[in-house]
Design an enzyme around this catalytic site. Sequence first.
Site, short mmCIF file in Angstrom:
data_model
loop_
_atom_site.label_atom_id
_atom_site.label_comp_id
_atom_site.label_asym_id
_atom_site.label_seq_id
_atom_site.Cartn_x
_atom_site.Cartn_y
_atom_site.Cartn_z
N ASP A 166 0.81 -1.22 0.00
CA ASP A 166 0.00 0.00 0.00
C ASP A 166 0.84 1.27 0.00
OD1 ASP A 166 0.88 -0.52 2.60
OD2 ASP A 166 -1.11 -1.07 3.31
N HIS A 192 -7.12 -4.87 10.24
CA HIS A 192 -6.91 -4.67 8.80
C HIS A 192 -5.66 -5.42 8.31
CE1 HIS A 192 -4.49 -0.64 9.39
NE2 HIS A 192 -3.67 -1.65 9.38
N GLU A 198 -9.75 -2.00 5.56
CA GLU A 198 -10.30 -1.69 6.87
C GLU A 198 -11.56 -2.52 7.14
OE1 GLU A 198 -8.25 -0.13 8.56
OE2 GLU A 198 -8.15 2.02 8.21
N ASN A 254 -7.19 -2.86 14.39
CA ASN A 254 -8.59 -3.11 14.04
C ASN A 254 -8.76 -4.33 13.13
OD1 ASN A 254 -7.64 -2.22 11.60
ND2 ASN A 254 -8.93 -0.39 11.47
#
Length: 241
Positions: free
Chosen positions: A67, A138, A143, A136
């Site tokens: 990313d 991801h 996400e 979280n």
Amino acid sequence: MTIRVFENDRLAAKAAATIFASEILKKPDCIIGLATGSTPVPTYQELIRLNQEGVLDFSKVRSFNLDEYVGLAPEHPCSYRRFMNEQLFDHINIDKANTHVPSGIGDDPEKNAAEYDAAIEAAGGVDLQLLGIGHNGHIGFNEPCDRFIAPTNIVTLTDSTINANTRFFEKREDVPRKAISMGIRTIMSARRILMIATGEGKAQAVRDMICGDIDPRHPASILQAHHNVQILLDKGAASLL
Ligand code: F6R
């Protein structure tokens, strides 16, 4: 999934570097998928050591990163391209032309995303993909969501990710709100996946990934459906298993 728990993050990193080493020794022109963030840094240090000691040759290796932030040019101090150069590429004998980080700049980020998937496919697909996991859950910047997003795409970062990544920027407002990320299908297409998670802060996300249902609200849980995943944990990250 193969899960291994190590005494500390250094030992997990050594094991991760060994897995990369075996892939590269077996296939010198292999395609590796790489991650940024704090977790892989000790692994990159091990890979640098192995390269500098003459054990590992990166001259034919090709890489694709997960990313990049939308809006950050490669030379921006907080870009993931810059991170990869500083943490790994500048210190090993990889040909920079063989290293790929998605482009977060230009008029048409969606086109960049489609071209990135096409480039991975044209190269023959990723042999070994390194992943970290967000607090979280991801993977890449996929996400928590109500459905899995398949291809490389433009994502909106959640508050949790913006908060977690503020440490790399001067202030929270400087963290880009969007990123370009390999999608779930892109990640799942890798022939092998290697996930490293360290620290107690990741324990709940690790538990959801391994013990929960496959659920896009816990994106890493999709790894349960991959046929060749190794998960390396330190004791903190494994503390809720
Ligand atoms: C990085 C990436 C992210 C990180 C994750 C964990 O390229 O795609 O999924 O792996 O946010 O980050 P750290 O390792 O900083 O806790």
